[in-house]
Enzyme design. Sequence first.
Site, PDB file in Angstrom:
ATOM      1  N   GLU A  80      12.354  30.377 -75.517  1.00  0.00           N
ATOM      2  CA  GLU A  80      12.675  29.480 -76.451  1.00  0.00           C
ATOM      3  C   GLU A  80      14.170  29.156 -76.439  1.00  0.00           C
ATOM      4  O   GLU A  80      14.793  28.095 -77.148  1.00  0.00           O
ATOM      5  CB  GLU A  80      12.077  30.004 -77.889  1.00  0.00           C
ATOM      6  N   CYS A 112       7.210  30.294 -78.696  1.00  0.00           N
ATOM      7  CA  CYS A 112       6.663  31.656 -78.206  1.00  0.00           C
ATOM      8  C   CYS A 112       5.683  31.508 -77.537  1.00  0.00           C
ATOM      9  O   CYS A 112       5.084  32.885 -76.767  1.00  0.00           O
ATOM     10  CB  CYS A 112       6.590  32.426 -79.469  1.00  0.00           C
ATOM     11  N   HIS A 234       0.530  37.732 -80.651  1.00  0.00           N
ATOM     12  CA  HIS A 234       1.929  37.161 -80.689  1.00  0.00           C
ATOM     13  C   HIS A 234       2.114  37.883 -81.994  1.00  0.00           C
ATOM     14  O   HIS A 234       1.573  37.855 -82.919  1.00  0.00           O
ATOM     15  CB  HIS A 234       1.858  35.574 -80.640  1.00  0.00           C
ATOM     16  N   SER A 311       5.013  28.141 -82.124  1.00  0.00           N
ATOM     17  CA  SER A 311       5.012  27.272 -82.968  1.00  0.00           C
ATOM     18  C   SER A 311       5.256  25.799 -82.483  1.00  0.00           C
ATOM     19  O   SER A 311       5.646  25.534 -81.392  1.00  0.00           O
ATOM     20  CB  SER A 311       6.254  27.353 -84.021  1.00  0.00           C
TER      21      SER A 311
HETATM   22  N1  CAA Z   1       7.008  46.020-101.255  1.00  0.00           N
HETATM   23  C1  CAA Z   1       5.781  45.930-100.457  1.00  0.00           C
HETATM   24  N2  CAA Z   1       5.627  44.653-100.190  1.00  0.00           N
HETATM   25  C2  CAA Z   1       6.234  43.618-100.604  1.00  0.00           C
HETATM   26  C3  CAA Z   1       7.462  43.835-101.584  1.00  0.00           C
HETATM   27  C4  CAA Z   1       7.627  45.142-101.912  1.00  0.00           C
HETATM   28  N3  CAA Z   1       8.671  45.648-102.397  1.00  0.00           N
HETATM   29  N4  CAA Z   1       7.913  42.864-101.787  1.00  0.00           N
HETATM   30  C5  CAA Z   1       7.173  41.601-101.291  1.00  0.00           C
HETATM   31  N5  CAA Z   1       6.510  42.167-100.477  1.00  0.00           N
HETATM   32  C6  CAA Z   1       5.253  41.610 -99.602  1.00  0.00           C
HETATM   33  C7  CAA Z   1       4.785  40.346-100.133  1.00  0.00           C
HETATM   34  O1  CAA Z   1       3.839  40.501-100.978  1.00  0.00           O
HETATM   35  C8  CAA Z   1       4.351  39.684 -98.953  1.00  0.00           C
HETATM   36  O2  CAA Z   1       2.958  40.015 -98.649  1.00  0.00           O
HETATM   37  P1  CAA Z   1       1.727  39.152 -98.326  1.00  0.00           P
HETATM   38  O3  CAA Z   1       2.181  38.225 -97.225  1.00  0.00           O
HETATM   39  O4  CAA Z   1       0.705  39.938 -97.925  1.00  0.00           O
HETATM   40  O5  CAA Z   1       1.657  38.615 -99.693  1.00  0.00           O
HETATM   41  C9  CAA Z   1       5.255  40.305 -97.827  1.00  0.00           C
HETATM   42  O6  CAA Z   1       5.990  41.232 -98.328  1.00  0.00           O
HETATM   43  C10 CAA Z   1       6.341  38.904 -97.623  1.00  0.00           C
HETATM   44  O7  CAA Z   1       7.075  38.765 -98.870  1.00  0.00           O
HETATM   45  P2  CAA Z   1       7.167  37.250 -98.948  1.00  0.00           P
HETATM   46  O8  CAA Z   1       6.024  36.681 -98.913  1.00  0.00           O
HETATM   47  O9  CAA Z   1       8.021  37.085-100.404  1.00  0.00           O
HETATM   48  O10 CAA Z   1       8.456  36.992 -97.915  1.00  0.00           O
HETATM   49  P3  CAA Z   1       9.547  35.947 -97.625  1.00  0.00           P
HETATM   50  O11 CAA Z   1       8.965  34.483 -97.990  1.00  0.00           O
HETATM   51  O12 CAA Z   1      10.644  36.162 -97.894  1.00  0.00           O
HETATM   52  O13 CAA Z   1       9.210  35.681 -95.866  1.00  0.00           O
HETATM   53  C11 CAA Z   1       8.095  35.029 -94.051  1.00  0.00           C
HETATM   54  C12 CAA Z   1       8.313  36.050 -95.211  1.00  0.00           C
HETATM   55  C13 CAA Z   1       7.832  33.772 -94.503  1.00  0.00           C
HETATM   56  C14 CAA Z   1       7.116  35.635 -92.919  1.00  0.00           C
HETATM   57  C15 CAA Z   1       9.631  35.004 -93.336  1.00  0.00           C
HETATM   58  O14 CAA Z   1       9.971  36.190 -92.861  1.00  0.00           O
HETATM   59  C16 CAA Z   1       9.645  33.976 -92.208  1.00  0.00           C
HETATM   60  O15 CAA Z   1       9.904  32.956 -92.542  1.00  0.00           O
HETATM   61  N6  CAA Z   1       9.764  34.409 -90.913  1.00  0.00           N
HETATM   62  C17 CAA Z   1       9.822  33.399 -89.747  1.00  0.00           C
HETATM   63  C18 CAA Z   1       8.634  32.648 -89.597  1.00  0.00           C
HETATM   64  C19 CAA Z   1       7.641  33.535 -88.618  1.00  0.00           C
HETATM   65  O16 CAA Z   1       7.604  34.541 -88.262  1.00  0.00           O
HETATM   66  N7  CAA Z   1       6.188  32.950 -89.055  1.00  0.00           N
HETATM   67  C20 CAA Z   1       5.097  33.493 -88.497  1.00  0.00           C
HETATM   68  C21 CAA Z   1       4.158  32.482 -87.953  1.00  0.00           C
HETATM   69  S1  CAA Z   1       4.907  31.412 -86.729  1.00  0.00           S
HETATM   70  C22 CAA Z   1       5.072  32.226 -85.252  1.00  0.00           C
HETATM   71  O17 CAA Z   1       4.331  33.186 -85.118  1.00  0.00           O
HETATM   72  C23 CAA Z   1       6.106  31.822 -84.157  1.00  0.00           C
HETATM   73  C24 CAA Z   1       7.218  32.580 -84.327  1.00  0.00           C
HETATM   74  O18 CAA Z   1       7.408  33.874 -83.635  1.00  0.00           O
HETATM   75  C25 CAA Z   1       8.378  32.344 -85.255  1.00  0.00           C
END
Ligand code: CAA
Length: 391
Positions: A80, A112, A234, A311
């Site tokens: 990528e 990816c 993945h 993606s």
């Molecule tokens: N203790 C324990 N858990 C906690 C916590 C705490 N204090 N605070 C939050 N959490 C949990 C939340 O409940 C949530 O869990 P669930 O999903 O089970 O509900 C988890 O931690 C994440 O919290 P948020 O949902 O608030 O997280 P966020 O909005 O800040 O970001 C994300 C999470 C969207 C994955 C972000 O990291 C992101 O955008 N990542 C990049 C995109 C990505 O990786 N996408 C994956 C699919 S795409 C793909 O696979 C291709 C690729 O490689 C990119």
Amino acid sequence: MTTAGIDLISFYTPQYFLDLKTLAEKRGVDYNKFSVGIGQEKMAIPPPDEDIVTMAASAAKPILDQTDPSEIELLLFGTESGVDQSKAAAMFAHGLLKLPTRCRAFELKEACYAGTAALQMAIPWAIRNPGKKALVLASDIARYDLGSPGEPTQGAGAIAMLVSANPRILAIDPESGLYASDVMDFWRPNYRDEAVVDGKYSMRVYIAALEEAWRQYHTLSGHGFADMARFCYHLPFTKMAEKAHARLAKTAGIKDLTPDDLEHQIGESLRYNRITGNTYAASLYEGLCSLLDNCTEDLAEKRLALFSYGSGCMGEFFSGVLQSDYKKHLYSAAHKNFLDNRTELTYQQYEDIFQLGCPTDGGDHTFAQYRTGPYRMKGISQHKRLYEALT
Ligand code: CAA
């Protein structure tokens, strides 16, 4: 019937990392969000003299040390984070690895998924060219904006796979479930170094791709959930695989997947990603190395399930059967050695490296030497990347 698949597989990740405890403190976030919520502890950070080419060559070195290069007539590089709009990263790697001129070499892209695209292209080629080898490289640096939700999922690493007929490690089954769909869940326009992502949407698309690809795979192959000794996914972050696996079990009619089942079926495949972060095109195969290196049970003759996701998006569900002596051909000790001997960065060092960027002025730039694998980028001159072998 002739089988083809992974004859050798080697993983490489940079020698530097940022502990997510440090990042959590700096960002004012509860560390449990990273360690439990997304399932990550550390992220690998490449120093300024390491890029996708040097990482891929470093992953390939142990394979080349025991392979006659003249047998390698196909070199595929999935990434990528390409370093040039025109010249394939495969060409730079071809030079560093001193491969013969009789070789078909090029780069593949679909986020990816590119590593799997390369592997699946290499398999029919290997069947048609018995005695010849394909070298599949997958190498990436995952970058998101500082302070963004994606930041704690960054990482870096590379995989090298030798692909041949009658492979020593994993014979890939002929059936695949495929899912292609034009969506904007994660992308990176040519003018950006950091990905743009609709995080929650990307997770939903990943799951949709998995379910559809699984259904097809199951129909085509007749193999069911219980036929799989382990599952590799993945890994954008390890919690994604846990969520995906729970959903797959449900889709496959498994009503009572316990935490112990989850750990047994995917736990070993998550170990490396937890401490390297996302390695994009390499991540599924990093998970495979993690499984093979960390699983104490002998999985010879057993079937593994693999789900690749890129993606944009492309998903593929496929499988392979581990060969009888696969354990003898792993680089487990080398992987353990470099993972155990990495250098921790301070937050400021991480941000300094992040902000550095690559010089774009066309001048002559020599890069300071950091800890790297056996290859490094020694500088950039007149817009040309200059690489060197250290051994
Ligand atoms: N203790 C324990 N858990 C906690 C916590 C705490 N204090 N605070 C939050 N959490 C949990 C939340 O409940 C949530 O869990 P669930 O999903 O089970 O509900 C988890 O931690 C994440 O919290 P948020 O949902 O608030 O997280 P966020 O909005 O800040 O970001 C994300 C999470 C969207 C994955 C972000 O990291 C992101 O955008 N990542 C990049 C995109 C990505 O990786 N996408 C994956 C699919 S795409 C793909 O696979 C291709 C690729 O490689 C990119």
